[in-house]
Motif scaffolding. Structure first.
Motif, PDB file in Angstrom:
ATOM      1  N   THR A  38      33.515  39.228  76.852  1.00  0.00           N
ATOM      2  CA  THR A  38      34.309  37.254  76.509  1.00  0.00           C
ATOM      3  C   THR A  38      33.960  37.612  77.961  1.00  0.00           C
ATOM      4  O   THR A  38      34.409  37.828  78.641  1.00  0.00           O
ATOM      5  CB  THR A  38      35.061  36.898  75.488  1.00  0.00           C
ATOM      6  OG1 THR A  38      35.843  37.568  76.599  1.00  0.00           O
ATOM      7  CG2 THR A  38      34.866  38.761  74.883  1.00  0.00           C
ATOM      8  N   ILE A  68      29.708  37.365  74.110  1.00  0.00           N
ATOM      9  CA  ILE A  68      30.863  36.461  73.900  1.00  0.00           C
ATOM     10  C   ILE A  68      30.917  35.639  75.194  1.00  0.00           C
ATOM     11  O   ILE A  68      32.214  35.794  75.878  1.00  0.00           O
ATOM     12  CB  ILE A  68      31.903  36.213  72.452  1.00  0.00           C
ATOM     13  CG1 ILE A  68      31.821  37.625  71.839  1.00  0.00           C
ATOM     14  CG2 ILE A  68      32.538  35.609  71.780  1.00  0.00           C
ATOM     15  CD1 ILE A  68      32.943  38.408  71.470  1.00  0.00           C
ATOM     16  N   GLY A  70      32.484  31.179  75.772  1.00  0.00           N
ATOM     17  CA  GLY A  70      33.430  30.457  75.271  1.00  0.00           C
ATOM     18  C   GLY A  70      33.711  28.962  77.197  1.00  0.00           C
ATOM     19  O   GLY A  70      33.663  30.137  77.374  1.00  0.00           O
ATOM     20  N   SER A  90      32.182  31.470  71.406  1.00  0.00           N
ATOM     21  CA  SER A  90      33.843  30.999  70.798  1.00  0.00           C
ATOM     22  C   SER A  90      34.031  29.640  70.825  1.00  0.00           C
ATOM     23  O   SER A  90      34.844  29.868  71.940  1.00  0.00           O
ATOM     24  CB  SER A  90      34.503  32.408  71.190  1.00  0.00           C
ATOM     25  OG  SER A  90      35.098  32.174  70.424  1.00  0.00           O
ATOM     26  N   GLU A  91      34.480  28.598  70.019  1.00  0.00           N
ATOM     27  CA  GLU A  91      35.026  27.875  70.137  1.00  0.00           C
ATOM     28  C   GLU A  91      36.501  27.555  69.816  1.00  0.00           C
ATOM     29  O   GLU A  91      37.156  26.812  70.622  1.00  0.00           O
ATOM     30  CB  GLU A  91      34.220  26.628  69.317  1.00  0.00           C
ATOM     31  CG  GLU A  91      32.967  26.088  69.789  1.00  0.00           C
ATOM     32  CD  GLU A  91      31.797  25.619  69.563  1.00  0.00           C
ATOM     33  OE1 GLU A  91      31.652  24.489  70.173  1.00  0.00           O
ATOM     34  OE2 GLU A  91      31.908  25.463  68.185  1.00  0.00           O
ATOM     35  N   TYR A  93      40.197  29.638  68.533  1.00  0.00           N
ATOM     36  CA  TYR A  93      41.113  30.772  67.934  1.00  0.00           C
ATOM     37  C   TYR A  93      40.673  31.112  66.799  1.00  0.00           C
ATOM     38  O   TYR A  93      40.638  32.810  66.367  1.00  0.00           O
ATOM     39  CB  TYR A  93      42.181  30.768  67.979  1.00  0.00           C
ATOM     40  CG  TYR A  93      43.649  31.820  67.584  1.00  0.00           C
ATOM     41  CD1 TYR A  93      43.915  32.996  68.111  1.00  0.00           C
ATOM     42  CD2 TYR A  93      43.959  31.870  66.107  1.00  0.00           C
ATOM     43  CE1 TYR A  93      44.462  33.836  68.327  1.00  0.00           C
ATOM     44  CE2 TYR A  93      44.571  32.561  65.770  1.00  0.00           C
ATOM     45  CZ  TYR A  93      45.013  34.402  66.496  1.00  0.00           C
ATOM     46  OH  TYR A  93      45.800  35.333  66.059  1.00  0.00           O
ATOM     47  N   ASP A  95      37.369  31.424  65.660  1.00  0.00           N
ATOM     48  CA  ASP A  95      36.436  32.451  65.724  1.00  0.00           C
ATOM     49  C   ASP A  95      37.121  33.611  66.400  1.00  0.00           C
ATOM     50  O   ASP A  95      35.770  34.270  65.737  1.00  0.00           O
ATOM     51  CB  ASP A  95      35.544  31.786  67.148  1.00  0.00           C
ATOM     52  CG  ASP A  95      34.965  30.589  66.831  1.00  0.00           C
ATOM     53  OD1 ASP A  95      34.348  29.950  65.867  1.00  0.00           O
ATOM     54  OD2 ASP A  95      34.686  29.968  67.456  1.00  0.00           O
ATOM     55  N   ILE A  96      37.791  34.205  67.156  1.00  0.00           N
ATOM     56  CA  ILE A  96      37.980  34.881  67.338  1.00  0.00           C
ATOM     57  C   ILE A  96      38.501  35.981  66.338  1.00  0.00           C
ATOM     58  O   ILE A  96      38.041  36.641  65.948  1.00  0.00           O
ATOM     59  CB  ILE A  96      39.172  35.056  68.552  1.00  0.00           C
ATOM     60  CG1 ILE A  96      38.669  34.046  69.933  1.00  0.00           C
ATOM     61  CG2 ILE A  96      39.727  36.146  68.635  1.00  0.00           C
ATOM     62  CD1 ILE A  96      39.352  34.195  71.105  1.00  0.00           C
ATOM     63  N   LYS A  98      37.421  35.412  63.800  1.00  0.00           N
ATOM     64  CA  LYS A  98      36.596  35.992  62.877  1.00  0.00           C
ATOM     65  C   LYS A  98      35.225  37.103  62.886  1.00  0.00           C
ATOM     66  O   LYS A  98      35.578  37.748  62.502  1.00  0.00           O
ATOM     67  CB  LYS A  98      35.355  34.784  62.193  1.00  0.00           C
ATOM     68  CG  LYS A  98      34.211  35.019  61.645  1.00  0.00           C
ATOM     69  CD  LYS A  98      33.165  33.937  62.066  1.00  0.00           C
ATOM     70  CE  LYS A  98      32.030  33.801  61.277  1.00  0.00           C
ATOM     71  NZ  LYS A  98      30.638  33.001  61.255  1.00  0.00           N
ATOM     72  N   ILE A  99      35.759  37.066  64.336  1.00  0.00           N
ATOM     73  CA  ILE A  99      34.815  38.367  65.325  1.00  0.00           C
ATOM     74  C   ILE A  99      36.114  39.582  64.560  1.00  0.00           C
ATOM     75  O   ILE A  99      35.528  40.762  64.814  1.00  0.00           O
ATOM     76  CB  ILE A  99      35.142  37.684  66.817  1.00  0.00           C
ATOM     77  CG1 ILE A  99      34.279  36.800  66.861  1.00  0.00           C
ATOM     78  CG2 ILE A  99      34.654  39.662  67.303  1.00  0.00           C
ATOM     79  CD1 ILE A  99      34.227  36.361  67.912  1.00  0.00           C
TER      80      ILE A  99
END
Length: 106
Positions: A38, A68, A70, A90-91, A93, A95-96, A98-99
């Motif tokens: 990331t 990833i 952001g 990743s915009e 928390y 999104d994180i 979800k990953i």
């Protein structure tokens, strides 16, 4: 802070600072063999550097790593993650998390 969020999500994380030499980063990637990298980008003008970094990592390690990105540099153009060669943006928390679920850690 992003590394902390991934740690909370169940990932083993290693924080690497912005001024880490590329050679040192490559050594770390060889040792750790990460599934994800990331990259947080604050300044829009650094997108060119991030694109080059991702290209160099892919050249050396192939396509086995998921990138990833952001940060504020993507705020005005969320689709810019594709321009730098990343796999996803990743915009926040959520999104994180979800990953985390997709990786089977939640």
């Amino acid at each position: 802070m992003v590394a902390d969020f991934f740690t909370i999500g169940g990932f083993d994380t290693t924080f690497v600072g912005a001024r880490t030499p590329e050679k040192t980063l490559f050594q770390a990637i060889s040792i750790v063999e990460p599934d994800f990298i990331t990259i947080s980008v604050t300044n829009y003008f650094n997108l060119v550097s991030v694109k080059k970094l991702i290209e160099n990592i892919k050249e050396k390690f192939g396509d086995r790593i998921t990138f990833i990105v952001g940060g504020n540099a993507f705020a005005s153009n969320p689709e810019a993650y594709k321009m730098v060669g990343a796999d996803m943006l990743s915009e926040d928390y959520e999104d994180i998390m979800k990953i985390t679920k997709e990786a089977g850690l939640a």
